[in-house]
Write an enzyme that holds these catalytic residues in place. Structure first.
Site, mmCIF file in Angstrom:
data_model
loop_
_atom_site.group_PDB
_atom_site.id
_atom_site.type_symbol
_atom_site.label_atom_id
_atom_site.label_comp_id
_atom_site.label_asym_id
_atom_site.label_seq_id
_atom_site.Cartn_x
_atom_site.Cartn_y
_atom_site.Cartn_z
ATOM 1 N N TYR A 136 -60.170 -14.237 -8.774
ATOM 2 C CA TYR A 136 -59.679 -14.503 -10.133
ATOM 3 C C TYR A 136 -58.863 -13.312 -10.633
ATOM 4 O O TYR A 136 -57.743 -13.458 -11.116
ATOM 5 C CB TYR A 136 -60.876 -14.764 -11.066
ATOM 6 C CG TYR A 136 -60.513 -14.735 -12.527
ATOM 7 C CD1 TYR A 136 -59.745 -15.756 -13.088
ATOM 8 C CD2 TYR A 136 -60.923 -13.693 -13.360
ATOM 9 C CE1 TYR A 136 -59.394 -15.728 -14.433
ATOM 10 C CE2 TYR A 136 -60.583 -13.655 -14.694
ATOM 11 C CZ TYR A 136 -59.818 -14.680 -15.224
ATOM 12 O OH TYR A 136 -59.456 -14.648 -16.540
HETATM 13 O O1 LIG Z 1 -62.986 -10.226 -19.519
HETATM 14 C C1 LIG Z 1 -62.468 -11.072 -18.861
HETATM 15 O O2 LIG Z 1 -61.306 -10.945 -18.568
HETATM 16 C C2 LIG Z 1 -63.240 -12.232 -18.309
HETATM 17 O O3 LIG Z 1 -64.388 -12.437 -19.106
HETATM 18 C C3 LIG Z 1 -65.272 -13.415 -18.629
HETATM 19 O O4 LIG Z 1 -65.859 -12.959 -17.441
HETATM 20 P P1 LIG Z 1 -67.225 -12.170 -17.548
HETATM 21 O O5 LIG Z 1 -67.048 -10.901 -18.294
HETATM 22 O O6 LIG Z 1 -67.756 -12.061 -16.170
HETATM 23 O O7 LIG Z 1 -68.118 -13.095 -18.476
HETATM 24 P P2 LIG Z 1 -69.437 -13.938 -18.185
HETATM 25 O O8 LIG Z 1 -69.284 -14.799 -17.021
HETATM 26 O O9 LIG Z 1 -69.815 -14.583 -19.444
HETATM 27 O O10 LIG Z 1 -70.486 -12.807 -17.825
HETATM 28 C C4 LIG Z 1 -70.894 -11.869 -18.801
HETATM 29 C C5 LIG Z 1 -71.875 -10.896 -18.209
HETATM 30 O O11 LIG Z 1 -73.071 -11.581 -17.883
HETATM 31 C C6 LIG Z 1 -73.463 -11.282 -16.538
HETATM 32 N N1 LIG Z 1 -74.173 -12.473 -16.013
HETATM 33 C C7 LIG Z 1 -73.495 -13.596 -15.762
HETATM 34 C C8 LIG Z 1 -74.141 -14.711 -15.282
HETATM 35 C C9 LIG Z 1 -75.506 -14.654 -15.046
HETATM 36 O O12 LIG Z 1 -76.159 -15.642 -14.599
HETATM 37 N N2 LIG Z 1 -76.167 -13.490 -15.323
HETATM 38 C C10 LIG Z 1 -75.543 -12.388 -15.796
HETATM 39 O O13 LIG Z 1 -76.177 -11.357 -16.030
HETATM 40 C C11 LIG Z 1 -72.168 -10.955 -15.835
HETATM 41 O O14 LIG Z 1 -72.403 -10.124 -14.718
HETATM 42 C C12 LIG Z 1 -71.401 -10.242 -16.926
HETATM 43 O O15 LIG Z 1 -71.745 -8.906 -16.945
HETATM 44 C C13 LIG Z 1 -64.559 -14.733 -18.405
HETATM 45 O O16 LIG Z 1 -65.396 -15.667 -17.768
HETATM 46 C C14 LIG Z 1 -63.279 -14.572 -17.621
HETATM 47 O O17 LIG Z 1 -62.605 -15.803 -17.590
HETATM 48 C C15 LIG Z 1 -62.460 -13.512 -18.306
HETATM 49 O O18 LIG Z 1 -61.243 -13.339 -17.768
#
Ligand SMILES: O=C(O)[C@H]1O[C@H](OP(=O)(O)OP(=O)(O)OC[C@H]2O[C@@H](n3ccc(=O)[nH]c3=O)[C@H](O)[C@@H]2O)[C@H](O)[C@@H](O)[C@@H]1O
Length: 435
Positions: A247
């Site tokens: 991504y």
């Molecule tokens: O900042 C961005 O640019 C990105 O932000 C998000 O990605 P992400 O930060 O990974 O957001 P989440 O998927 O909501 O995860 C948030 C946090 O929760 C954590 N997480 C996620 C899933 C899970 O089951 N457990 C968990 O602890 C992840 O590692 C992360 O630290 C969006 O999903 C992306 O599309 C976007 O581009």
């Protein structure tokens, strides 16, 4: 004397021959008659069928007026064009005419409504794909319709459709938010990312570069381009050549494409690196959203931690702050300098972090949700999987502050409170009241 008598043969053998000849002739005549009546029957049935079809087409449900309504409301039809023009027309003389891709998406809906409210013309495009619940996208579309934003159903990879829209409307700006989002899903469906974030973006840039005059473009990049960068807070000057997920690699490719189209064709392009955007009408694939759902259902949630036992952290950014940043990027975008595919001078090329500048550990996100939902979460601490996730994000926003006047004002607790209020209202059925 009977007729038979007159044909009576001179010898009995001859009679037999002639009888069989006569039989054959009569049989053939009969077959011919049968054949001709059958073909007449087939022919008349055919005509009857044609007439029947003709009249049934004329009658309900597709009466002439209905039919013309249907053809007119199809892309290219006169009613469709009217809707497109009405939606794209700014209320104010100095207002923009903005083409918003991914308009029924989370950020797309909020940005489109904000633009329309302040008097700009907005035309939306969305392919309503099934990456997550389409009903949520349809409900966002209803919100958009109520605000006067028409969303054309189509894909950024459809050159003809884009060309048609650019023929009908002169867009001053393009807000490009259509993308295949989500860090972890890229391992399951890499092609979808290449298709939307690279091929689709090129397609849009091609149409924009050929437009005369060319629009200015603002588009959604991502904080994920910083990948394994360890310098904090992340600055636009830091390296972005170590993406941790496919991504992120496609978003980084988007930034490289933006550079080429700016360099060759004089397109004015601004990339916004969003940092984990959350809020009402958000994306169900994001942690804050499905944690809320699972906590309320009493289901277990997996909270990731790093190898040295720290919770992963994100610079969670509230949607209203992101909207302000998007509008400011449009307001400060200079005109593209090319026209009809030819560059006439150097054009603006920018990239900005839009974050909250205060990273919060995911364990803290969970405790805020527990407090707001008044339910204890069934947490399971898991090692950060090798799925493209990075350990932390933290935005340096000084550049956006200076050039866009961007200043986020919503802390995570306040933003989550608004999200939870929307979530409980939306899923209890009071959808209409929740915008
Ligand atoms: O900042 C961005 O640019 C990105 O932000 C998000 O990605 P992400 O930060 O990974 O957001 P989440 O998927 O909501 O995860 C948030 C946090 O929760 C954590 N997480 C996620 C899933 C899970 O089951 N457990 C968990 O602890 C992840 O590692 C992360 O630290 C969006 O999903 C992306 O599309 C976007 O581009």
């Amino acid at each position: 004397m009977s007729l038979l008598d007159t044909t009576r043969p001179s010898t009995p053998g001859k009679l037999k021959q002639e009888k069989s000849l006569l039989y054959l002739q009569t049989h053939r005549q009969r077959s011919l008659r049968l054949y001709s009546s059958l073909s007449k029957f087939a022919l008349s049935s055919f005509f009857f069928l044609i007439i029947f079809l003709f009249f049934s087409l004329l009658s309900s449900p597709s009466s002439p007026s209905n039919r013309s309504k249907i053809t007119n409301s199809l892309p290219g039809g006169s009613q469709w064009e009217k809707k497109v023009l009405k939606s794209a027309r700014p209320k104010l003389r100095a207002g923009f005419t903005v083409f918003v891709t991914g308009a029924a998406g989370f950020v797309g809906t909020h940005v489109s409504v904000a633009l329309k409210r302040r008097g700009d013309g907005v035309l939306g495009l969305d392919n309503f794909n099934h990456y997550y619940d389409v009903n949520l996208k349809r409900d966002r579309q209803k919100v958009l319709e109520r605000s006067g934003v028409f969303v054309v159903e189509g894909d950024i990879n459809d050159v003809k459709l884009l060309q048609k829209l650019f023929d009908v409307v002169y867009f001053t700006h393009v807000m490009h938010l259509a993308a295949q989002a989500g860090v972890r899903y890229a391992m399951q469906n890499p092609k979808s990312y290449v298709n939307s974030n690279i091929a689709g973006f090129v397609n849009l840039l091609e149409v924009c570069k050929s437009a005369d005059p060319q629009p200015a473009i603002v588009w959604a990049s991502s904080s994920s381009v910083y990948g394994l960068n360890k310098r904090v807070p992340f600055s636009e000057k830091d390296r972005t050549d170590q993406p941790a997920s496919l991504y992120a690699a496609t978003k980084k490719a988007g930034e490289a494409l933006a550079h080429s189209y700016n360099h060759i064709y004089g397109l004015s392009i601004t990339g916004l690196r969003f940092f984990t955007v959350y809020g009402p009408w958000g994306r169900p694939d994001m942690a804050y959203f499905f944690f809320t759902k699972n906590i309320l259902k009493g289901k277990e949630i997996g909270v990731y931690e790093t190898a040295d036992g720290k919770s992963v952290a994100r610079d969670f950014t509230y949607i209203d702050d992101i909207v302000k940043g998007c509008l400011a990027a449009l307001d400060t975008a200079k005109n593209s300098t090319g026209s009809g595919g030819k560059k006439r001078g150097p054009a603006q090329l920018r990239v900005f972090n839009l974050g909250n500048t205060s990273p919060v550990p995911v364990s803290k996100l969970v405790s805020i949700l527990e407090k707001l939902l008044k339910v204890k979460a069934k947490k399971k601490v898991l090692p950060l999987p090798r799925n493209g996730d990075v350990e932390f994000t933290h935005a340096n926003i000084s550049s956006a502050q200076r050039e866009l006047g961007y200043m986020p004002t919503t802390d995570l607790e306040t933003g989550l409170k608004k999200f939870v209020r929307w979530y409980t209202g939306y899923f209890s059925g009071s959808k209409k009241k929740s915008w």
